[in-house]
Design a protein around this motif. Sequence first.
Motif, mmCIF file in Angstrom:
data_model
loop_
_atom_site.group_PDB
_atom_site.id
_atom_site.type_symbol
_atom_site.label_atom_id
_atom_site.label_comp_id
_atom_site.label_asym_id
_atom_site.label_seq_id
_atom_site.Cartn_x
_atom_site.Cartn_y
_atom_site.Cartn_z
ATOM 1 N N ILE A 5 0.842 -0.986 0.305
ATOM 2 C CA ILE A 5 -0.076 0.011 -0.187
ATOM 3 C C ILE A 5 0.792 1.253 -0.114
ATOM 4 O O ILE A 5 1.763 1.230 0.545
ATOM 5 N N ASP A 6 0.455 2.273 -0.812
ATOM 6 C CA ASP A 6 1.478 3.448 -1.066
ATOM 7 C C ASP A 6 0.765 4.616 -0.182
ATOM 8 O O ASP A 6 -0.086 5.521 -0.889
ATOM 9 N N THR A 7 1.052 4.608 0.950
ATOM 10 C CA THR A 7 0.326 5.668 2.037
ATOM 11 C C THR A 7 1.082 5.697 3.202
ATOM 12 O O THR A 7 1.964 4.542 3.455
ATOM 13 N N THR A 26 4.908 1.300 1.061
ATOM 14 C CA THR A 26 5.808 2.454 0.598
ATOM 15 C C THR A 26 5.287 3.685 0.792
ATOM 16 O O THR A 26 4.110 3.998 0.917
ATOM 17 N N THR A 27 6.325 4.587 1.314
ATOM 18 C CA THR A 27 5.940 5.816 1.707
ATOM 19 C C THR A 27 6.918 6.448 0.840
ATOM 20 O O THR A 27 7.887 6.414 0.029
ATOM 21 N N ASN A 28 6.715 7.978 0.666
ATOM 22 C CA ASN A 28 7.485 8.938 0.061
ATOM 23 C C ASN A 28 7.536 10.259 0.890
ATOM 24 O O ASN A 28 6.588 10.716 1.571
ATOM 25 N N PRO A 29 8.186 11.252 0.833
ATOM 26 C CA PRO A 29 8.359 12.577 1.564
ATOM 27 C C PRO A 29 6.837 12.979 1.389
ATOM 28 O O PRO A 29 6.331 13.726 2.214
ATOM 29 N N VAL A 86 15.462 0.524 2.176
ATOM 30 C CA VAL A 86 15.773 2.352 2.033
ATOM 31 C C VAL A 86 15.575 2.634 0.447
ATOM 32 O O VAL A 86 16.293 1.816 -0.418
ATOM 33 N N LYS A 87 14.769 3.584 0.546
ATOM 34 C CA LYS A 87 14.269 3.972 -0.908
ATOM 35 C C LYS A 87 15.299 5.287 -1.523
ATOM 36 O O LYS A 87 15.585 6.186 -0.736
ATOM 37 N N VAL A 88 15.803 4.795 -2.532
ATOM 38 C CA VAL A 88 16.882 5.830 -3.072
ATOM 39 C C VAL A 88 16.561 6.359 -4.461
ATOM 40 O O VAL A 88 16.177 5.696 -5.289
ATOM 41 N N PRO A 132 9.024 1.653 -11.027
ATOM 42 C CA PRO A 132 8.714 2.220 -12.338
ATOM 43 C C PRO A 132 7.491 3.041 -11.712
ATOM 44 O O PRO A 132 6.309 2.285 -11.416
ATOM 45 N N PHE A 133 7.325 4.232 -12.227
ATOM 46 C CA PHE A 133 5.865 5.054 -11.916
ATOM 47 C C PHE A 133 5.038 5.158 -12.962
ATOM 48 O O PHE A 133 5.269 5.930 -13.823
ATOM 49 N N ILE A 134 4.020 4.025 -13.144
ATOM 50 C CA ILE A 134 3.234 3.992 -14.352
ATOM 51 C C ILE A 134 2.455 5.348 -14.324
ATOM 52 O O ILE A 134 1.983 5.796 -15.627
ATOM 53 N N GLY A 135 1.675 5.584 -13.478
ATOM 54 C CA GLY A 135 0.560 6.600 -13.360
ATOM 55 C C GLY A 135 1.213 8.043 -13.738
ATOM 56 O O GLY A 135 0.551 8.531 -14.569
ATOM 57 N N ARG A 136 2.389 8.074 -13.472
ATOM 58 C CA ARG A 136 2.988 9.656 -13.764
ATOM 59 C C ARG A 136 3.481 9.445 -15.432
ATOM 60 O O ARG A 136 3.340 10.709 -15.855
ATOM 61 N N LEU A 137 3.800 8.340 -15.881
ATOM 62 C CA LEU A 137 3.996 8.227 -17.122
ATOM 63 C C LEU A 137 2.862 8.596 -18.054
ATOM 64 O O LEU A 137 2.655 8.917 -19.028
ATOM 65 N N ALA A 166 5.660 -2.158 -9.579
ATOM 66 C CA ALA A 166 4.945 -1.167 -10.056
ATOM 67 C C ALA A 166 4.474 -0.311 -9.129
ATOM 68 O O ALA A 166 3.501 -0.570 -8.360
ATOM 69 N N ALA A 167 4.699 1.081 -9.323
ATOM 70 C CA ALA A 167 4.309 2.255 -8.562
ATOM 71 C C ALA A 167 3.500 3.308 -9.194
ATOM 72 O O ALA A 167 3.437 3.045 -10.490
ATOM 73 N N SER A 168 2.959 4.286 -8.475
ATOM 74 C CA SER A 168 2.263 5.133 -9.110
ATOM 75 C C SER A 168 0.997 4.397 -9.582
ATOM 76 O O SER A 168 0.586 5.128 -10.727
ATOM 77 N N ILE A 169 0.581 3.503 -9.013
ATOM 78 C CA ILE A 169 -0.733 2.916 -9.472
ATOM 79 C C ILE A 169 -1.872 3.759 -9.238
ATOM 80 O O ILE A 169 -2.028 4.358 -7.893
ATOM 81 N N ARG A 170 -2.700 4.061 -10.144
ATOM 82 C CA ARG A 170 -3.808 4.894 -9.789
ATOM 83 C C ARG A 170 -5.270 4.118 -9.608
ATOM 84 O O ARG A 170 -5.999 4.766 -9.147
ATOM 85 N N HIS A 171 -5.364 2.991 -10.099
ATOM 86 C CA HIS A 171 -6.665 2.385 -10.104
ATOM 87 C C HIS A 171 -6.595 0.952 -10.062
ATOM 88 O O HIS A 171 -5.671 0.488 -10.464
ATOM 89 N N MET A 186 3.036 -4.703 -6.746
ATOM 90 C CA MET A 186 2.527 -3.498 -6.955
ATOM 91 C C MET A 186 2.150 -2.555 -5.637
ATOM 92 O O MET A 186 1.981 -3.163 -4.591
ATOM 93 N N THR A 187 2.469 -1.475 -5.911
ATOM 94 C CA THR A 187 1.942 -0.282 -4.522
ATOM 95 C C THR A 187 1.066 0.448 -5.396
ATOM 96 O O THR A 187 1.465 1.270 -6.093
ATOM 97 N N GLY A 188 0.119 0.598 -4.462
ATOM 98 C CA GLY A 188 -1.001 1.629 -4.911
ATOM 99 C C GLY A 188 -1.807 1.918 -3.731
ATOM 100 O O GLY A 188 -1.660 1.638 -2.743
HETATM 101 C C1 E4P Z 1 6.001 4.827 -4.977
HETATM 102 O O1 E4P Z 1 6.822 4.299 -4.384
HETATM 103 C C2 E4P Z 1 5.624 6.333 -4.841
HETATM 104 O O2 E4P Z 1 5.391 6.489 -3.500
HETATM 105 C C3 E4P Z 1 4.388 6.331 -5.431
HETATM 106 O O3 E4P Z 1 3.838 4.891 -5.958
HETATM 107 C C4 E4P Z 1 4.211 7.727 -6.326
HETATM 108 O O4 E4P Z 1 2.713 7.659 -6.752
HETATM 109 P P1 E4P Z 1 2.026 8.969 -7.192
HETATM 110 O O5 E4P Z 1 2.450 9.224 -8.714
HETATM 111 O O6 E4P Z 1 0.614 8.496 -7.236
HETATM 112 O O7 E4P Z 1 2.384 10.139 -6.331
#
Ligand code: E4P
Length: 218
Positions: A5-7, A26-29, A86-88, A132-137, A166-171, A186-188
């Motif tokens: 889960i991406d939160t 997964t988290t991010n700043p 560690v996320k780099v 790989p950030f699929i939603g942002r692509l 697979a990241a940046s999953i939107r749906h 997958m992370t979403g």
């Molecule tokens: C991945 O680890 C990121 O935290 C994340 O999936 C980014 O998703 P977003 O494009 O919805 O911000």
Amino acid sequence: MKFFIDTANLDQIEEAQQLGVLDGVTTNPSLMAKEGITGKNNIMKHYVDICTIVDGDVSAEVVATEFNGMVKEGEELADLHEQIVVKVPMIKDGVKALKYFSDKGIRTNCTLVFSPGQAILAAKAGANYVSPFIGRLDDVSTDGLNLISEIRHIYDNYGFETEILAASIRHTMHVIDCAKIGADVMTGPLSAILGLLKHPLTDIGLEKFLADYKKGNS
Ligand code: E4P
């Protein structure tokens, strides 16, 4: 396929964990800031809180952008809890840091990956996960799912062990399509996971079963 889960929202992490299908977080700043978690001590504590809820890997991102800073932060994060990965970011010093962490046995997730070339570098540097950030692509009219296919193909050619996250999953359809392609993880958002549950025929069928049971047992 692993489900992350991406939160950084503890209630949502708890809900996904209770469902019994969660393999990590997964988290991010930005996600931390969204929950109002600021300041190094609070952020570090929040990572530990997440680790106590979930059984699997928890990605914690470094914010330094040069090698020494990334190493210092990454080592502090890894020392927090055995579940921390560690996320780099995929930048030049990030690649060096991935190799350093890999040699030291510290697990990593290479983030902000948008091309097959970046994914090759992440694997060669020994990243455990590539994100790989699929939603942002998709947002910029580029086929995000195609990137997952390309990376799958390349990694299989060489037996790279880096897991495709697979990241940046939107749906929900992103989840299903990534599963078809063979993404390892997958992370979403929680909504994408819960969306997998839904089918109107399930609801109609259950309603009918319960009504028939009631008729026969009243
Ligand atoms: C991945 O680890 C990121 O935290 C994340 O999936 C980014 O998703 P977003 O494009 O919805 O911000």
